[in-house]
Design a protein around this motif. Structure first.
Motif, PDB file in Angstrom:
ATOM      1  N   UNK A   1       0.776  -0.987   0.182  1.00 26.45           N
ATOM      2  CA  UNK A   1       0.021  -0.120  -0.065  1.00 26.45           C
ATOM      3  C   UNK A   1       0.797   1.374  -0.141  1.00 26.45           C
ATOM      4  N   UNK A   2       2.060   1.098   0.421  1.00 24.34           N
ATOM      5  CA  UNK A   2       3.075   2.439   0.344  1.00 24.34           C
ATOM      6  C   UNK A   2       3.031   2.788  -1.304  1.00 24.34           C
ATOM      7  N   UNK A   3       3.330   1.945  -2.159  1.00 27.37           N
ATOM      8  CA  UNK A   3       3.418   2.152  -3.518  1.00 27.37           C
ATOM      9  C   UNK A   3       2.234   2.667  -4.025  1.00 27.37           C
ATOM     10  N   UNK A   4       1.026   2.209  -3.443  1.00 30.35           N
ATOM     11  CA  UNK A   4      -0.322   2.947  -3.893  1.00 30.35           C
ATOM     12  C   UNK A   4      -0.229   4.480  -3.456  1.00 30.35           C
ATOM     13  N   UNK A   5       0.187   4.483  -2.164  1.00 26.57           N
ATOM     14  CA  UNK A   5       0.070   5.775  -1.367  1.00 26.57           C
ATOM     15  C   UNK A   5       1.133   6.959  -2.206  1.00 26.57           C
ATOM     16  N   UNK A   6       2.181   6.530  -2.381  1.00 25.15           N
ATOM     17  CA  UNK A   6       3.148   7.418  -2.979  1.00 25.15           C
ATOM     18  C   UNK A   6       2.986   7.936  -4.461  1.00 25.15           C
ATOM     19  N   UNK A   7       2.357   6.969  -5.330  1.00 24.99           N
ATOM     20  CA  UNK A   7       1.853   7.328  -6.501  1.00 24.99           C
ATOM     21  C   UNK A   7       0.599   7.951  -6.668  1.00 24.99           C
ATOM     22  N   UNK A   8      -0.156   7.822  -5.607  1.00 25.28           N
ATOM     23  CA  UNK A   8      -1.379   8.470  -5.587  1.00 25.28           C
ATOM     24  C   UNK A   8      -2.724   7.432  -6.214  1.00 25.28           C
ATOM     25  N   UNK A   9      -2.224   6.182  -6.325  1.00 22.40           N
ATOM     26  CA  UNK A   9      -3.096   5.464  -6.678  1.00 22.40           C
ATOM     27  C   UNK A   9      -4.213   4.850  -5.649  1.00 22.40           C
ATOM     28  N   UNK A  10      -3.825   5.119  -4.287  1.00 21.23           N
ATOM     29  CA  UNK A  10      -4.843   4.621  -3.422  1.00 21.23           C
ATOM     30  C   UNK A  10      -6.164   5.359  -3.504  1.00 21.23           C
ATOM     31  N   UNK A  11      -5.895   6.682  -3.800  1.00 20.97           N
ATOM     32  CA  UNK A  11      -6.996   7.518  -3.783  1.00 20.97           C
ATOM     33  C   UNK A  11      -8.137   7.191  -5.037  1.00 20.97           C
ATOM     34  N   UNK A  12      -7.284   6.772  -5.932  1.00 19.08           N
ATOM     35  CA  UNK A  12      -8.028   6.195  -7.396  1.00 19.08           C
ATOM     36  C   UNK A  12      -8.907   5.135  -7.106  1.00 19.08           C
ATOM     37  N   UNK A  13      -8.142   4.109  -6.213  1.00 22.41           N
ATOM     38  CA  UNK A  13      -8.931   2.643  -5.633  1.00 22.41           C
ATOM     39  C   UNK A  13     -10.130   3.111  -4.950  1.00 22.41           C
ATOM     40  N   UNK A  14     -10.017   4.029  -4.067  1.00 29.61           N
ATOM     41  CA  UNK A  14     -10.848   4.286  -3.132  1.00 29.61           C
ATOM     42  C   UNK A  14     -12.247   5.099  -3.861  1.00 29.61           C
ATOM     43  N   UNK A  15     -11.893   5.968  -4.834  1.00 30.88           N
ATOM     44  CA  UNK A  15     -12.840   6.425  -5.720  1.00 30.88           C
ATOM     45  C   UNK A  15     -13.614   5.631  -6.516  1.00 30.88           C
ATOM     46  N   UNK A  16     -13.022   4.485  -6.907  1.00 31.78           N
ATOM     47  CA  UNK A  16     -13.574   3.625  -7.738  1.00 31.78           C
ATOM     48  C   UNK A  16     -15.340   3.082  -7.229  1.00 31.78           C
ATOM     49  N   UNK A  17     -15.923   3.204  -8.062  1.00 37.82           N
ATOM     50  CA  UNK A  17     -17.395   2.594  -7.827  1.00 37.82           C
ATOM     51  C   UNK A  17     -17.514   0.931  -7.406  1.00 37.82           C
ATOM     52  N   UNK A  18     -16.677   0.570  -6.543  1.00 39.40           N
ATOM     53  CA  UNK A  18     -16.759  -0.796  -6.230  1.00 39.40           C
ATOM     54  C   UNK A  18     -16.781  -0.878  -4.702  1.00 39.40           C
ATOM     55  N   UNK A  19     -17.110  -1.911  -4.115  1.00 40.76           N
ATOM     56  CA  UNK A  19     -17.333  -2.314  -2.687  1.00 40.76           C
ATOM     57  C   UNK A  19     -15.964  -2.227  -2.155  1.00 40.76           C
ATOM     58  N   UNK A  20     -15.743  -1.694  -1.066  1.00 36.34           N
ATOM     59  CA  UNK A  20     -14.375  -1.497  -0.448  1.00 36.34           C
ATOM     60  C   UNK A  20     -13.613  -3.086   0.040  1.00 36.34           C
ATOM     61  N   UNK A  21     -14.736  -3.830   0.187  1.00 36.21           N
ATOM     62  CA  UNK A  21     -14.208  -5.240   0.688  1.00 36.21           C
ATOM     63  C   UNK A  21     -13.418  -5.867  -0.619  1.00 36.21           C
ATOM     64  N   UNK A  22     -13.979  -5.669  -1.920  1.00 39.72           N
ATOM     65  CA  UNK A  22     -13.443  -6.052  -3.178  1.00 39.72           C
ATOM     66  C   UNK A  22     -11.804  -5.540  -3.156  1.00 39.72           C
ATOM     67  N   UNK A  23     -11.783  -4.147  -2.973  1.00 43.68           N
ATOM     68  CA  UNK A  23     -10.571  -3.930  -2.826  1.00 43.68           C
ATOM     69  C   UNK A  23      -9.530  -4.346  -1.859  1.00 43.68           C
ATOM     70  N   UNK A  24     -10.046  -4.747  -0.560  1.00 46.80           N
ATOM     71  CA  UNK A  24      -9.406  -5.603   0.424  1.00 46.80           C
ATOM     72  C   UNK A  24      -9.068  -6.831  -0.183  1.00 46.80           C
ATOM     73  N   UNK A  25     -10.138  -7.712  -0.534  1.00 50.32           N
ATOM     74  CA  UNK A  25      -9.626  -9.076  -0.970  1.00 50.32           C
ATOM     75  C   UNK A  25      -8.771  -9.075  -2.367  1.00 50.32           C
ATOM     76  N   UNK A  26      -8.620  -7.797  -2.943  1.00 44.96           N
ATOM     77  CA  UNK A  26      -7.951  -7.956  -4.116  1.00 44.96           C
ATOM     78  C   UNK A  26      -6.594  -7.744  -3.794  1.00 44.96           C
ATOM     79  N   UNK A  27      -6.305  -6.711  -2.600  1.00 46.21           N
ATOM     80  CA  UNK A  27      -4.999  -6.481  -2.249  1.00 46.21           C
ATOM     81  C   UNK A  27      -4.491  -8.017  -1.416  1.00 46.21           C
ATOM     82  N   UNK A  28      -5.552  -8.587  -0.578  1.00 43.31           N
ATOM     83  CA  UNK A  28      -4.807  -9.809   0.124  1.00 43.31           C
ATOM     84  C   UNK A  28      -4.507 -10.552  -0.791  1.00 43.31           C
ATOM     85  N   UNK A  29      -5.204 -11.222  -1.941  1.00 40.11           N
ATOM     86  CA  UNK A  29      -4.776 -12.123  -2.770  1.00 40.11           C
ATOM     87  C   UNK A  29      -3.795 -11.820  -3.441  1.00 40.11           C
TER      88      UNK A  29
END
Length: 223
Positions: free
Chosen positions: A74-102
């Motif tokens: 998640x540090x890479x996502x944060x540094x490149x600003x991708x984390x904000x984009x993920x959070x703005x995506x119209x998907x359930x946050x649990x999908x983000x969690x499982x995607x990152x987990x896997x």
């Protein structure tokens, strides 16, 4: 269907990004191999001593290398600003969690594919058994599941590289102990009944902690 599509899209994004840079895997793999070799030369082990200490050394290597990867995920996502984009995506946050987990679990698994045969050779252990592979998979899922949540907490702190291990290891200690005990039983050739309780603890840890992490991930990333 949309949920699974979002999960696999996040996994694919992380895999493609890692294949381009090889930043995370190279650091995890280098660290794991170095630790394995150092353990081999640091301890003058006789044949009857190896099976006593090898399970602990194996899981120290896996968890320390996994912490390196989780700290960067998640540090890479944060540094490149991708984390904000993920959070703005119209998907359930649990999908983000499982995607990152896997994705994190896949990176750890890639390292383990190298580490397990290396341990077999260096420590003259029995050939990898199916039971050991199952324990490693369960341990990896539990460690990555909790680590994904805690890395989301640590990524917003100033000392995130230090904060993640401080948060992660006390929480995952029951799973690590259970994985070490189950691994020891498998390497000793003990019947399933003798180490099944540790396998049950590991399985229960995975189910309970991953469920809690999924339910709280939304609140964590909002902070």
């Amino acid at each position: 269907m949309k949920f699974l599509h979002a999960v696999f899209a996040i996994i694919a994004k992380d895999l493609i990004a890692e294949l381009r840079t090889r930043e995370m895997l190279s650091s995890m793999l280098t660290f794991a191999v170095l630790v394995s070799v150092v353990f081999n030369f640091a301890f003058q082990l006789r044949a009857d001593d190896v099976r006593v200490v090898a399970p602990g050394m194996l899981w120290v290597t896996i968890t320390f290398a996994g912490t390196l990867g989780l700290g960067r995920s998640l540090a890479i996502e944060q540094d490149k600003g991708c984390l904000d984009g993920l959070l703005l995506a119209p998907v359930d946050r649990s999908a983000i969690y499982f995607g990152k987990l896997l994705a994190n679990a896949l990176f750890m698994t890639a390292v383990e594919v190298v580490i397990l045969p290396l341990f077999v050779v260096l420590f003259n252990l029995p050939f990898i058994r199916p039971g050991l592979i199952g324990v490693v998979i369960l341990g990896t899922l539990g460690f990555a599941g909790v680590g994904t949540l805690l890395s989301a907490i640590a990524v917003n702190t100033r000392a995130r590289e230090v904060m993640l291990p401080i948060l992660l290891f006390p929480v995952t200690l029951p799973a690590i102990i259970a994985a070490v005990k189950a691994t020891a039983g498998i390497l000793d050739g003990a019947p399933l009944a003798e180490w099944q309780q540790w396998l049950n603890i590991l399985l229960a840890f995975d189910v309970i902690l991953i469920t809690i992490s999924m339910l709280t991930f939304d609140f964590i990333v909002e902070e």
